[in-house]
Motif scaffolding. Structure first.
Motif, PDB file in Angstrom:
ATOM      1  N   MET A  34       0.853  -1.165   0.000  1.00 46.73           N
ATOM      2  CA  MET A  34       0.000   0.000   0.000  1.00 46.73           C
ATOM      3  C   MET A  34       0.902   1.233   0.000  1.00 46.73           C
ATOM      4  SD  MET A  34      -2.888   1.086   2.844  1.00 46.73           S
ATOM      5  CE  MET A  34      -4.118  -0.030   2.286  1.00 46.73           C
ATOM      6  N   PRO A  35       0.663   2.177  -0.922  1.00 48.94           N
ATOM      7  CA  PRO A  35       1.499   3.385  -0.947  1.00 48.94           C
ATOM      8  C   PRO A  35       1.436   4.130   0.390  1.00 48.94           C
ATOM      9  CG  PRO A  35       0.146   3.250  -2.931  1.00 48.94           C
ATOM     10  CD  PRO A  35      -0.300   2.147  -2.016  1.00 48.94           C
ATOM     11  N   ARG A  36       2.481   4.875   0.663  1.00 46.81           N
ATOM     12  CA  ARG A  36       2.614   5.559   1.949  1.00 46.81           C
ATOM     13  C   ARG A  36       1.438   6.485   2.254  1.00 46.81           C
ATOM     14  NH1 ARG A  36       7.791   6.939   4.708  1.00 46.81           N
ATOM     15  NH2 ARG A  36       7.212   8.434   6.289  1.00 46.81           N
ATOM     16  N   HIS A  37       0.970   7.261   1.250  1.00 51.04           N
ATOM     17  CA  HIS A  37      -0.148   8.171   1.505  1.00 51.04           C
ATOM     18  C   HIS A  37      -1.447   7.406   1.776  1.00 51.04           C
ATOM     19  CE1 HIS A  37      -0.723   7.548  -2.821  1.00 51.04           C
ATOM     20  NE2 HIS A  37      -1.964   7.937  -2.646  1.00 51.04           N
ATOM     21  N   HIS A  38      -1.603   6.230   1.169  1.00 51.56           N
ATOM     22  CA  HIS A  38      -2.790   5.398   1.451  1.00 51.56           C
ATOM     23  C   HIS A  38      -2.744   4.886   2.879  1.00 51.56           C
ATOM     24  CE1 HIS A  38      -4.258   4.282  -2.847  1.00 51.56           C
ATOM     25  NE2 HIS A  38      -3.985   5.563  -2.730  1.00 51.56           N
ATOM     26  N   GLU A  39      -1.551   4.527   3.348  1.00 55.05           N
ATOM     27  CA  GLU A  39      -1.397   4.030   4.718  1.00 55.05           C
ATOM     28  C   GLU A  39      -1.726   5.130   5.725  1.00 55.05           C
ATOM     29  OE1 GLU A  39      -1.000   1.310   7.597  1.00 55.05           O
ATOM     30  OE2 GLU A  39      -0.823   0.842   5.464  1.00 55.05           O
ATOM     31  N   ALA A  40      -1.255   6.348   5.476  1.00 54.96           N
ATOM     32  CA  ALA A  40      -1.550   7.472   6.372  1.00 54.96           C
ATOM     33  C   ALA A  40      -3.046   7.775   6.371  1.00 54.96           C
ATOM     34  CB  ALA A  40      -0.758   8.702   5.956  1.00 54.96           C
ATOM     35  N   LYS A  41      -3.664   7.743   5.200  1.00 51.55           N
ATOM     36  CA  LYS A  41      -5.106   7.976   5.082  1.00 51.55           C
ATOM     37  C   LYS A  41      -5.867   6.892   5.848  1.00 51.55           C
ATOM     38  CE  LYS A  41      -8.534   8.453   1.367  1.00 51.55           C
ATOM     39  NZ  LYS A  41      -8.687   8.430  -0.092  1.00 51.55           N
ATOM     40  N   PHE A  42      -5.457   5.643   5.673  1.00 51.37           N
ATOM     41  CA  PHE A  42      -6.081   4.516   6.366  1.00 51.37           C
ATOM     42  C   PHE A  42      -6.023   4.718   7.878  1.00 51.37           C
ATOM     43  CE2 PHE A  42      -5.235   0.458   8.556  1.00 51.37           C
ATOM     44  CZ  PHE A  42      -6.444  -0.178   8.351  1.00 51.37           C
ATOM     45  N   ARG A  43      -4.857   5.047   8.404  1.00 53.48           N
ATOM     46  CA  ARG A  43      -4.700   5.226   9.852  1.00 53.48           C
ATOM     47  C   ARG A  43      -5.550   6.380  10.378  1.00 53.48           C
ATOM     48  NH1 ARG A  43       1.661   4.710  10.188  1.00 53.48           N
ATOM     49  NH2 ARG A  43       1.811   2.544   9.610  1.00 53.48           N
ATOM     50  N   ALA A  44      -5.546   7.493   9.669  1.00 51.60           N
ATOM     51  CA  ALA A  44      -6.314   8.658  10.117  1.00 51.60           C
ATOM     52  C   ALA A  44      -7.816   8.374  10.111  1.00 51.60           C
ATOM     53  CB  ALA A  44      -5.995   9.871   9.237  1.00 51.60           C
ATOM     54  N   VAL A  45      -8.307   7.837   9.013  1.00 49.95           N
ATOM     55  CA  VAL A  45      -9.745   7.587   8.887  1.00 49.95           C
ATOM     56  C   VAL A  45     -10.200   6.512   9.869  1.00 49.95           C
ATOM     57  CG1 VAL A  45     -11.558   6.743   7.342  1.00 49.95           C
ATOM     58  CG2 VAL A  45      -9.879   8.398   6.508  1.00 49.95           C
ATOM     59  N   THR A  46      -9.484   5.402   9.946  1.00 50.24           N
ATOM     60  CA  THR A  46      -9.921   4.326  10.835  1.00 50.24           C
ATOM     61  C   THR A  46      -9.826   4.737  12.303  1.00 50.24           C
ATOM     62  OG1 THR A  46      -7.747   3.251  10.755  1.00 50.24           O
ATOM     63  CG2 THR A  46      -9.433   2.456   9.218  1.00 50.24           C
ATOM     64  N   SER A  47      -8.846   5.542  12.652  1.00 43.46           N
ATOM     65  CA  SER A  47      -8.736   6.025  14.026  1.00 43.46           C
ATOM     66  C   SER A  47      -9.943   6.894  14.377  1.00 43.46           C
ATOM     67  CB  SER A  47      -7.448   6.819  14.202  1.00 43.46           C
ATOM     68  OG  SER A  47      -7.342   7.296  15.518  1.00 43.46           O
ATOM     69  N   PHE A  48     -10.314   7.811  13.495  1.00 40.56           N
ATOM     70  CA  PHE A  48     -11.490   8.656  13.713  1.00 40.56           C
ATOM     71  C   PHE A  48     -12.759   7.816  13.793  1.00 40.56           C
ATOM     72  CE2 PHE A  48     -15.089  11.029  11.943  1.00 40.56           C
ATOM     73  CZ  PHE A  48     -15.194  12.033  12.895  1.00 40.56           C
TER      74      PHE A  48
END
Length: 131
Positions: A1-15
């Motif tokens: 998974m590209p780095r920006h997708h991983e950051a997006k995943f973490r932010a959205v799932t955490s919220f």
């Protein structure tokens, strides 16, 4: 998974996990998917958007097999779905061969828009309802 997708995943799932899901789960009309935790064995309820068509409930996971509820389904496909305030038992089937983007066109518009916007690994899930 590209780095920006991983950051997006973490932010959205955490919220979702800490803020959105605890609030939305309490709404009596919200559709919920109940899985069994693969390590805890406890019931896990996740707000989902989807649609019942006859004896089948369809939904699309934003993060495919990275979603906790999909991982729970892979460990134990027996689920319950609360639709319109009523619980239904069923068996869930992830369908990687299904065109998840096309499937979103047949599901509720608001949820489908959010899944398209935030999702990075879309995966269709079919739940065959038994009652």
């Amino acid at each position: 998974m590209p780095r920006h997708h991983e950051a997006k995943f973490r932010a959205v799932t955490s919220f979702q996990r800490r803020v959105l899901n605890p609030l939305v789960r309490r709404l009596p009309w919200q559709t919920l998917l109940e899985t069994t935790g693969r390590t805890s064995g406890l019931a896990r309820r996740t707000p989902v958007g989807g649609r019942r068509v006859g004896g089948t409930f369809w939904l699309v996971s934003e993060y495919g097999d990275k979603s906790q509820y999909v991982r729970n389904i892979l460990a134990d496909p027996a689920v319950r779905v609360r639709i319109g305030g009523r619980w239904h038992h069923g068996t869930a089937h992830p369908l990687p061969e299904d065109d998840a983007r096309a499937r979103l066109g047949s599901l509720p518009r608001l949820n489908s828009s959010a899944v398209r916007l935030f999702g990075t690994r879309l995966l269709t899930v079919r739940v065959d309802l038994t009652d």
